[in-house]
Design a protein around this motif. Structure first.
Motif, PDB file in Angstrom:
ATOM      1  N   ASP A  42      64.217 -51.939  34.780  1.00  0.00           N
ATOM      2  CA  ASP A  42      65.667 -51.788  34.942  1.00  0.00           C
ATOM      3  C   ASP A  42      66.289 -52.987  35.633  1.00  0.00           C
ATOM      4  OD1 ASP A  42      65.716 -49.387  33.672  1.00  0.00           O
ATOM      5  OD2 ASP A  42      67.042 -48.474  35.163  1.00  0.00           O
ATOM      6  N   ILE A  43      65.608 -53.476  36.637  1.00  0.00           N
ATOM      7  CA  ILE A  43      66.099 -54.677  37.325  1.00  0.00           C
ATOM      8  C   ILE A  43      66.165 -55.835  36.338  1.00  0.00           C
ATOM      9  CG2 ILE A  43      65.440 -56.423  39.012  1.00  0.00           C
ATOM     10  CD1 ILE A  43      64.270 -54.034  40.635  1.00  0.00           C
ATOM     11  N   THR A  69      70.742 -49.385  39.866  1.00  0.00           N
ATOM     12  CA  THR A  69      69.545 -49.057  39.104  1.00  0.00           C
ATOM     13  C   THR A  69      68.717 -48.028  39.858  1.00  0.00           C
ATOM     14  OG1 THR A  69      69.504 -51.388  38.655  1.00  0.00           O
ATOM     15  CG2 THR A  69      67.651 -50.106  37.866  1.00  0.00           C
ATOM     16  N   GLU A  93      69.302 -50.056  50.663  1.00  0.00           N
ATOM     17  CA  GLU A  93      69.229 -49.617  49.284  1.00  0.00           C
ATOM     18  C   GLU A  93      67.893 -49.985  48.636  1.00  0.00           C
ATOM     19  OE1 GLU A  93      74.039 -49.593  48.588  1.00  0.00           O
ATOM     20  OE2 GLU A  93      72.909 -51.442  48.349  1.00  0.00           O
ATOM     21  N   ARG A 118      69.079 -55.356  33.793  1.00  0.00           N
ATOM     22  CA  ARG A 118      70.431 -55.501  34.329  1.00  0.00           C
ATOM     23  C   ARG A 118      70.666 -56.889  34.900  1.00  0.00           C
ATOM     24  NH1 ARG A 118      72.818 -49.870  35.930  1.00  0.00           N
ATOM     25  NH2 ARG A 118      71.325 -48.553  34.842  1.00  0.00           N
ATOM     26  N   ASN A 119      69.630 -57.467  35.498  1.00  0.00           N
ATOM     27  CA  ASN A 119      69.785 -58.735  36.197  1.00  0.00           C
ATOM     28  C   ASN A 119      69.452 -59.925  35.337  1.00  0.00           C
ATOM     29  OD1 ASN A 119      70.766 -58.125  38.628  1.00  0.00           O
ATOM     30  ND2 ASN A 119      68.873 -58.472  39.775  1.00  0.00           N
ATOM     31  N   ILE A 170      72.166 -57.915  43.389  1.00  0.00           N
ATOM     32  CA  ILE A 170      71.521 -56.882  44.186  1.00  0.00           C
ATOM     33  C   ILE A 170      72.230 -55.546  44.030  1.00  0.00           C
ATOM     34  CG2 ILE A 170      72.799 -57.351  46.313  1.00  0.00           C
ATOM     35  CD1 ILE A 170      69.068 -56.810  46.131  1.00  0.00           C
ATOM     36  N   GLU A 171      73.550 -55.602  43.927  1.00  0.00           N
ATOM     37  CA  GLU A 171      74.278 -54.336  43.733  1.00  0.00           C
ATOM     38  C   GLU A 171      73.781 -53.645  42.472  1.00  0.00           C
ATOM     39  OE1 GLU A 171      76.421 -55.915  46.858  1.00  0.00           O
ATOM     40  OE2 GLU A 171      76.261 -56.931  44.929  1.00  0.00           O
ATOM     41  N   VAL A 172      73.545 -54.500  41.479  1.00  0.00           N
ATOM     42  CA  VAL A 172      73.068 -53.959  40.215  1.00  0.00           C
ATOM     43  C   VAL A 172      71.739 -53.265  40.429  1.00  0.00           C
ATOM     44  CG1 VAL A 172      72.344 -54.565  37.905  1.00  0.00           C
ATOM     45  CG2 VAL A 172      74.292 -55.729  38.930  1.00  0.00           C
ATOM     46  N   ILE A 173      70.883 -53.966  41.186  1.00  0.00           N
ATOM     47  CA  ILE A 173      69.566 -53.386  41.467  1.00  0.00           C
ATOM     48  C   ILE A 173      69.725 -52.013  42.103  1.00  0.00           C
ATOM     49  CG2 ILE A 173      67.505 -53.634  42.879  1.00  0.00           C
ATOM     50  CD1 ILE A 173      67.822 -56.600  42.682  1.00  0.00           C
ATOM     51  N   ILE A 174      70.672 -51.957  43.011  1.00  0.00           N
ATOM     52  CA  ILE A 174      70.861 -50.744  43.782  1.00  0.00           C
ATOM     53  C   ILE A 174      71.279 -49.605  42.880  1.00  0.00           C
ATOM     54  CG2 ILE A 174      72.261 -49.716  45.587  1.00  0.00           C
ATOM     55  CD1 ILE A 174      70.175 -52.361  45.988  1.00  0.00           C
TER      56      ILE A 174
END
Ligand SMILES: Nc1ncnc2c1ncn2[C@@H]1O[C@H](COP(=O)(O)OP(=O)(O)OP(=O)(O)O)[C@@H](O)[C@H]1O
Ligand SMILES: [Mg+2]
Lengths: 258, 295
Positions: free
Chosen positions: A178-179, B11, A116, A182-183, B5-9
């Motif tokens: 975006d990272i 995204t 991914e 969200r993170n 990481i799932e979040v990144i994905i």
């Protein structure tokens, strides 16, 4: 945001060289909130990389205090992601193995995340390529994916998009924002590009050289997502540029450029 | 690693816009565009052909001069008579026997010397303390031409197999030792920083960084050790032995059988070259990731 993530007080750092002592950082004070996006800008040799390296735990032998979540920096680790100015890939590993590095690619969860991330940095089809087969910009994107896989609390980026063309750069900026959103990763992002600094940062830290110290910290109170074409963005850009040019003049008399 | 990481994905998918401006050239369908086999073979043959011009010319002149009686066969036998001596030795099984013995000796010495060279090289390369303790002594020993201690070895161990293997291993130790040491010390410090940032354990640093990075140098050491073992073998067998290609040469000298001397020399050259080529193939297989000047 709220808690202090990183606290730098009265940081001084010199290097001993054959030509005598080089003062890389002089009385730097900076407090970074959890989840904040800090961009650092300044002419070449003003100590941007040095600052990041100290936060990462790679450089020691400084005076002053640097604490991450209240504790002194003990050394490098995966909680502090670092993207170097050069890609620094392992030349004997393929793209996907470089991203995974010490993590086993045959574990399904890691395999999936690596795939991914490859998609995220748009390197599909190059999973099995070796670094020598990549362009500079592609290699740098692999390095970015490698840092993202570890999902660090704080991400230190040393001119990560320097080798990218304008389009890829714009894409990577959006991805990074975006990272971040969200993170809630705390970001310290070094750049030479004023547009990039204003586009990304909550605050822009402007450094001046010899000795490297903070000239000005400019808060960028524009809402995200920002548009580079708006008037408010251009105004902000000019404000930063204004400070920056003062530094630049200093630089020119010194015979060095950005 | 967390859900981050799932979040990144997710995204990733959101961020990816309609147009692809990745700056990445589209990949050709057949992942690796291989040159077709006949072309490769042809160019290979022409490369070899170029290398064969000089030896072939020399051989022709040599044979012509020999047949014309211009050179005494005692002094320099013609290529064809060397060839017939070779055929005779092969047919009687002598050659295979002696060659087998020689390869066995060289191999044993090389393996033992190589293992020690590798071991000490890794030790001194990795640990400064070990370097300070061992390296000065090893460097002093290295500067003694290893063939100069051959008489001593024979004095200690006699003319048996032990001295032969000892002579060979005393030579093949050093190239691998030095190149392993230098290879480890030559690992780019920038990659060490990456390993630290990625949180490699000491074992991972060794396995995933130091060994792969030092491998080119270690393989070069291996090849040089092999060459030295081969030289040591000749000396060991010429000094005194009852078998081996060196013995064959020595015996032929006593009988003034010049053809056989040539057969022995050629065997040493050809087999040495074959072994070296084998190592180079292994090297190329292991180091295909390298980006170096190919000439
Ligand atoms: N390892 C080192 N040894 C000696 N001097 C150093 C070392 N690292 C950095 N310096 C000096 O410290 C100063 C700051 O260097 P630094 O690499 O932090 O600059 P920078 O702002 O990152 O520059 P650039 O934008 O060109 O990357 C420079 O004057 C440099 O010469
Ligand atoms: Mg720098």
């Amino acid at each position: 945001m709220g808690e202090v993530m990183l606290s730098i007080t009265q940081l001084n750092k010199s290097f001993d060289t054959a030509g005598g002592q080089v003062k890389a950082l002089h009385e730097v004070d900076l407090e970074v909130q959890e989840g904040e996006f800090i961009t650092v800008i300044g002419p070449s040799g003003c100590g941007k990389s040095t600052l990041l390296r100290i936060v990462a735990g790679l450089d020691t032998g400084y005076s002053g205090s640097v604490t991450l979540e209240g504790a002194n920096i003990a050394g490098p680790g995966i909680d502090k992601g670092f993207i170097f100015q050069e890609h620094r890939l392992f030349p004997w590993l393929t793209v996907e193995k470089n991203i995974a590095s010490d993590l086993p690619l045959n574990r399904p969860d890691i395999r999936q995340k690596v795939d991914e991330l490859i998609e995220l940095v748009k390197l599909n089809g190059f999973e099995k390529s070796y670094p020598r087969e990549l362009s500079g910009g592609m290699a740098q994107r692999v390095a970015i994916a490698r840092a993202l896989l570890r999902n660090p609390k704080i991400l230190l980026l040393d001119e990560p998009f320097g080798a990218l063309d304008a389009f890829t750069r714009a894409h990577m900026q959006t991805v990074l924002l975006d990272i971040w959103r969200r993170n809630k990763t705390t970001m310290i992002f070094v750049t030479h590009d004023i547009d990039e600094a204003v586009f990304l940062g909550n605050r822009v830290v402007i450094l001046e050289p010899r000795p490297g110290k903070i000239r000005k910290i400019v808060p960028v109170d524009l809402p995200y997502p920002r548009k580079k074409t708006t008037n408010s963005f251009q105004e902000m850009r000019l404000r930063v540029l204004n400070y920056f040019e003062k530094v630049d003049e200093l630089e020119l008399t010194d015979g060095a450029g950005i | 690693m967390s859900e981050g990481i799932e979040v990144i994905i997710k995204t990733a998918k959101a961020v990816r816009e309609a147009h692809d401006y990745s700056g990445t050239a589209p990949k050709v369908a057949s992942n690796k565009v291989k040159k077709t086999a006949p072309i490769r073979l042809k160019s290979l043959l022409s490369d070899w052909g170029t290398g064969a011009i000089i030896p072939l010319a020399v051989l022709t002149v040599w044979q012509l001069a020999g047949s014309a009686g211009l050179i005494s066969p005692q002094f320099l036998p013609a290529p064809l008579s060397i060839l017939s001596a070779f055929a005779a030795l092969t047919a009687s099984g002598e050659l295979t026997h002696h060659l087998g013995v020689s390869i066995g000796r060289a191999g044993t010495g090389f393996v033992i010397g190589g293992i020690f060279g590798l071991l000490f090289g890794v030790l001194t390369g990795l640990f400064r303390k070990a370097e300070y303790l061992l390296d000065p002594s090893i460097q002093v020993l290295r500067l003694v031409p290893h063939l100069a201690i051959a008489p001593l070895i024979i004095l200690w161990f006699g003319f048996g197999e032990v001295s032969k293997v000892a002579i060979i291993l005393s030579g093949s130790f050093f190239p691998l030792y030095i190149n392993t040491f230098m290879g480890i010390r030559g690992v780019d410090n920038k990659l060490f920083e990456v390993a630290r940032v990625l949180g490699f354990s000491p074992l991972q640093k060794l396995r995933r960084l130091i060994l792969p990075a030092a491998l080119p140098s270690m393989l070069l050491g291996l090849r040089l050790s092999m060459a030295v073992a081969w030289i040591g073998l000749v000396v060991a067998e010429l000094i005194g032995s009852q078998s081996g290609v060196g013995f064959l040469i020595n015996e032929a000298k006593q009988n003034s059988n010049t053809e056989v001397i040539f057969v022995g020399i050629i065997i040493f050259a050809v087999v040495g070259k074959l072994i070296d080529s084998l190592f180079r193939i292994i090297e190329r297989k292991l180091l295909h990731w390298r980006d170096s000047y190919q000439g």
